[in-house]
Write an enzyme that holds these catalytic residues in place. Sequence first.
Site, PDB file in Angstrom:
ATOM      1  CG  HIS A 129    -109.240 -24.579 -45.813  1.00 56.26           C
ATOM      2  ND1 HIS A 129    -110.391 -25.336 -45.728  1.00 56.26           N
ATOM      3  CD2 HIS A 129    -109.372 -23.820 -46.928  1.00 56.26           C
ATOM      4  CE1 HIS A 129    -111.173 -25.052 -46.751  1.00 56.26           C
ATOM      5  NE2 HIS A 129    -110.575 -24.138 -47.486  1.00 56.26           N
ATOM      6  CD  GLU A 164    -111.271 -19.885 -47.885  1.00 53.81           C
ATOM      7  OE1 GLU A 164    -111.241 -19.835 -49.120  1.00 53.81           O
ATOM      8  OE2 GLU A 164    -111.022 -20.918 -47.251  1.00 53.81           O
TER       9      GLU A 164
HETATM   10  P1  PGA Z   1    -114.701 -22.917 -52.843  1.00 54.50           P
HETATM   11  O1  PGA Z   1    -113.456 -23.197 -51.844  1.00 54.50           O
HETATM   12  O2  PGA Z   1    -114.273 -21.778 -53.723  1.00 54.50           O
HETATM   13  O3  PGA Z   1    -114.879 -24.202 -53.587  1.00 54.50           O
HETATM   14  O4  PGA Z   1    -115.848 -22.576 -51.988  1.00 54.50           O
HETATM   15  C1  PGA Z   1    -112.722 -22.155 -51.284  1.00 54.50           C
HETATM   16  C2  PGA Z   1    -111.835 -22.713 -50.215  1.00 54.50           C
HETATM   17  O5  PGA Z   1    -112.313 -23.607 -49.471  1.00 54.50           O
HETATM   18  O6  PGA Z   1    -110.668 -22.314 -50.077  1.00 54.50           O
END
Ligand code: PGA
Length: 236
Positions: free
Chosen positions: A86, A155
């Site tokens: 992450h 992401e």
């Molecule tokens: P968010 O987080 O939906 O609050 O942007 C997603 C993540 O960091 O996995």
Amino acid sequence: MQKIIIGNWKLNPLTLSEAQALAGKIDRAPKHLAAICPPTAFLSSIDYPVLGAQDCFWQAKGPYTGQSGSPAQLKSLGVKYCIVGHSEKRALGESGEQINAKIMALLENKITPVLCIGFDTKADEDELAVIDTLAEQLAEALKNVDAAKIIVAYEPVWAISSGNPYETKHIEKAEHAEKIAIYAKTKFGIQTVLYGGSSNSANAPSFLSQPNIDGLLPGGASLLPDDFNQMINLEL
Ligand code: PGA
């Protein structure tokens, strides 16, 4: 078609009783496959059909003070998924080599790694530059790994917790995510790709209607039971 929605609670909520109350409000038999990833401290005290962890350590046990739990330990809690790589971990120094070691240890324990890619990408760079960054993160993480056994979550770091800066343009954003999903599938043999970064019940349909986006990894929206329940029950 059934999609996968994995709620990343991050370091929320503050207390165990709040965490148990939140888990109690999540639909237990939704239309799509739903999992929740509570903080490690609460993991063994949360009752939900499918649980994920937010991180792990690559050794099974031993003198490793302060580590967040090994895949073998997570397996003994019934954990099915584990987030690795992450952006919020990479920002604290997690390396590609460490991510690779975690993925291998998870697969040995039959826990599905959810590999996040997208750290270091920028909202205003062109797609080829984004792909260069992602290719490096994928190659490091997948060394000696059967790519078909892991889930990738794209992401873009700039979209995480941002409240969706492209709110009015989320269709375009979904098309961009679809292109990245196709890239990860065709070049790296990944079979399942999720999108994450300010996903919520309002923008979920635009992402989930893309044929190569197999699900979502919401953070903030996973702490809002109404929003999360809508996401995991969306008609597509
Ligand atoms: P968010 O987080 O939906 O609050 O942007 C997603 C993540 O960091 O996995």
